[in-house]
Motif scaffolding. Structure first.
Motif, PDB file in Angstrom:
ATOM      1  N   GLY A   8      46.377  39.525  46.417  1.00 30.30           N
ATOM      2  CA  GLY A   8      47.828  38.724  45.798  1.00 30.30           C
ATOM      3  C   GLY A   8      47.175  37.579  45.364  1.00 30.30           C
ATOM      4  O   GLY A   8      48.085  36.777  44.528  1.00 30.30           O
ATOM      5  N   PHE A   9      46.238  36.978  45.712  1.00 24.94           N
ATOM      6  CA  PHE A   9      45.875  35.509  45.699  1.00 24.94           C
ATOM      7  C   PHE A   9      45.369  35.821  44.228  1.00 24.94           C
ATOM      8  O   PHE A   9      46.219  34.430  43.838  1.00 24.94           O
ATOM      9  CB  PHE A   9      44.590  34.736  46.483  1.00 24.94           C
ATOM     10  CG  PHE A   9      43.209  35.324  45.228  1.00 24.94           C
ATOM     11  CD1 PHE A   9      43.003  36.422  45.905  1.00 24.94           C
ATOM     12  CD2 PHE A   9      43.098  35.019  44.074  1.00 24.94           C
ATOM     13  CE1 PHE A   9      41.379  37.038  44.874  1.00 24.94           C
ATOM     14  CE2 PHE A   9      41.815  34.563  43.971  1.00 24.94           C
ATOM     15  CZ  PHE A   9      41.587  35.741  43.725  1.00 24.94           C
ATOM     16  N   ASP A  10      45.489  36.273  43.210  1.00 26.83           N
ATOM     17  CA  ASP A  10      45.025  35.912  42.124  1.00 26.83           C
ATOM     18  C   ASP A  10      46.649  35.902  41.726  1.00 26.83           C
ATOM     19  O   ASP A  10      47.012  35.205  40.154  1.00 26.83           O
ATOM     20  CB  ASP A  10      44.631  37.731  41.023  1.00 26.83           C
ATOM     21  CG  ASP A  10      44.215  37.285  39.906  1.00 26.83           C
ATOM     22  OD1 ASP A  10      43.778  36.098  39.627  1.00 26.83           O
ATOM     23  OD2 ASP A  10      43.815  38.145  39.065  1.00 26.83           O
ATOM     24  N   ASP A  11      47.591  36.954  41.888  1.00 26.75           N
ATOM     25  CA  ASP A  11      48.653  36.539  40.959  1.00 26.75           C
ATOM     26  C   ASP A  11      49.715  35.721  42.271  1.00 26.75           C
ATOM     27  O   ASP A  11      50.344  34.664  41.228  1.00 26.75           O
ATOM     28  CB  ASP A  11      49.864  38.390  41.999  1.00 26.75           C
ATOM     29  CG  ASP A  11      49.780  39.233  41.648  1.00 26.75           C
ATOM     30  OD1 ASP A  11      50.318  39.410  39.873  1.00 26.75           O
ATOM     31  OD2 ASP A  11      48.959  40.150  41.343  1.00 26.75           O
ATOM     32  N   TYR A  12      49.212  35.355  43.082  1.00 24.68           N
ATOM     33  CA  TYR A  12      49.762  33.965  43.844  1.00 24.68           C
ATOM     34  C   TYR A  12      49.147  33.226  42.592  1.00 24.68           C
ATOM     35  O   TYR A  12      49.770  31.637  42.708  1.00 24.68           O
ATOM     36  CB  TYR A  12      49.187  33.400  45.225  1.00 24.68           C
ATOM     37  CG  TYR A  12      49.227  31.861  45.502  1.00 24.68           C
ATOM     38  CD1 TYR A  12      50.584  31.836  46.538  1.00 24.68           C
ATOM     39  CD2 TYR A  12      48.959  30.639  45.553  1.00 24.68           C
ATOM     40  CE1 TYR A  12      51.589  31.416  46.654  1.00 24.68           C
ATOM     41  CE2 TYR A  12      49.228  30.048  46.737  1.00 24.68           C
ATOM     42  CZ  TYR A  12      50.380  29.915  46.645  1.00 24.68           C
ATOM     43  OH  TYR A  12      51.147  28.252  47.394  1.00 24.68           O
TER      44      TYR A  12
END
Length: 221
Positions: free
Chosen positions: A95-99
């Motif tokens: 999810g860090f990429d979406d963040y």
């Protein structure tokens, strides 16, 4: 080369799913991860299994919005677990990429942004700081540095990320990997995400194959 990642992205009855196979240099699969984006895109549920030593970890969101976290250190070990009330800016696994994409403009400010990253192996969260890094080359990219926030940042190495300016696509990751080496130790890696590696959306047969691929107990050689 330490290992290779193979990502399968598809829709499962309205839920975005990422299935990742981790492969040895010769292509043998040794670990698998499921990521399900059931709510906040940067805080997905996930499960991970390493066939070499049986290590497992994961995060599941409960009906009341809490997080059930677990980690099983080796094959046959009973899992350690905890239930957390997630802070507002909680980031989980991929999810860090979406963040990053969801907070792009804020991340380009000099101080960047702070977030809490869930670490199943620690049964808790670690405070992170994401800051922009000046680009010294001619590439149309944005470099970001992810490190522990506050005084903790002096105790652990940072992670460097490279994103394309055109579409905020992740191109490179440099730092400590979530995949341990053959001896169970953490390792620093550089992961490239080349555009020419992208393929058309997978068929159901291909997804089924990736789901059922056996995980090796060790990499050959």
């Amino acid at each position: 080369m330490r290992y290779r990642e193979e990502h399968w992205l598809f829709d499962d009855r309205g839920t975005r799913v990422r299935l990742v196979l981790y492969r040895c240099g010769d292509g043998t699969a040794f670990a698998r991860k499921w990521v399900r984006y059931v709510d906040v895109p940067w805080a997905p549920e996930f499960t991970f299994e390493d066939g070499r030593d049986g290590y497992r970890e994961g995060v599941r969101r409960t009906a009341n919005g809490q997080l059930d976290i677990y980690a099983s250190r080796h094959r046959g070990a009973a899992p350690d677990s905890a239930t957390l009330t997630p802070p507002a800016d909680t980031v989980i696994d991929a999810g860090f990429d979406d963040y990053v994409r969801g907070h792009w403009r804020q991340l380009l400010q000099p101080d960047g942004l702070r977030a809490d990253f869930v670490m199943p192996s620690r049964l808790g969260v670690l405070p992170l700081r994401l800051r922009p890094v000046p680009n010294t080359g001619a590439e149309a990219v944005q470099r970001l540095r992810m490190s522990l926030d506050g005084w903790l940042g002096k105790l652990a190495p940072s992670v460097d990320l490279v994103y394309a300016l055109s579409d905020q696509r992740l191109l490179r990751f440099e730092g400590i990997s979530n995949i341990r080496d053959a001896d169970g130790h953490t390792q620093r890696v550089r992961i490239e995400f080349p555009r020419d590696g992208e393929q058309p959306a997978p068929s159901q047969a291909e997804i089924t194959m990736a789901m059922s691929t056996p995980l090796a107990a060790r990499c050959p050689g």
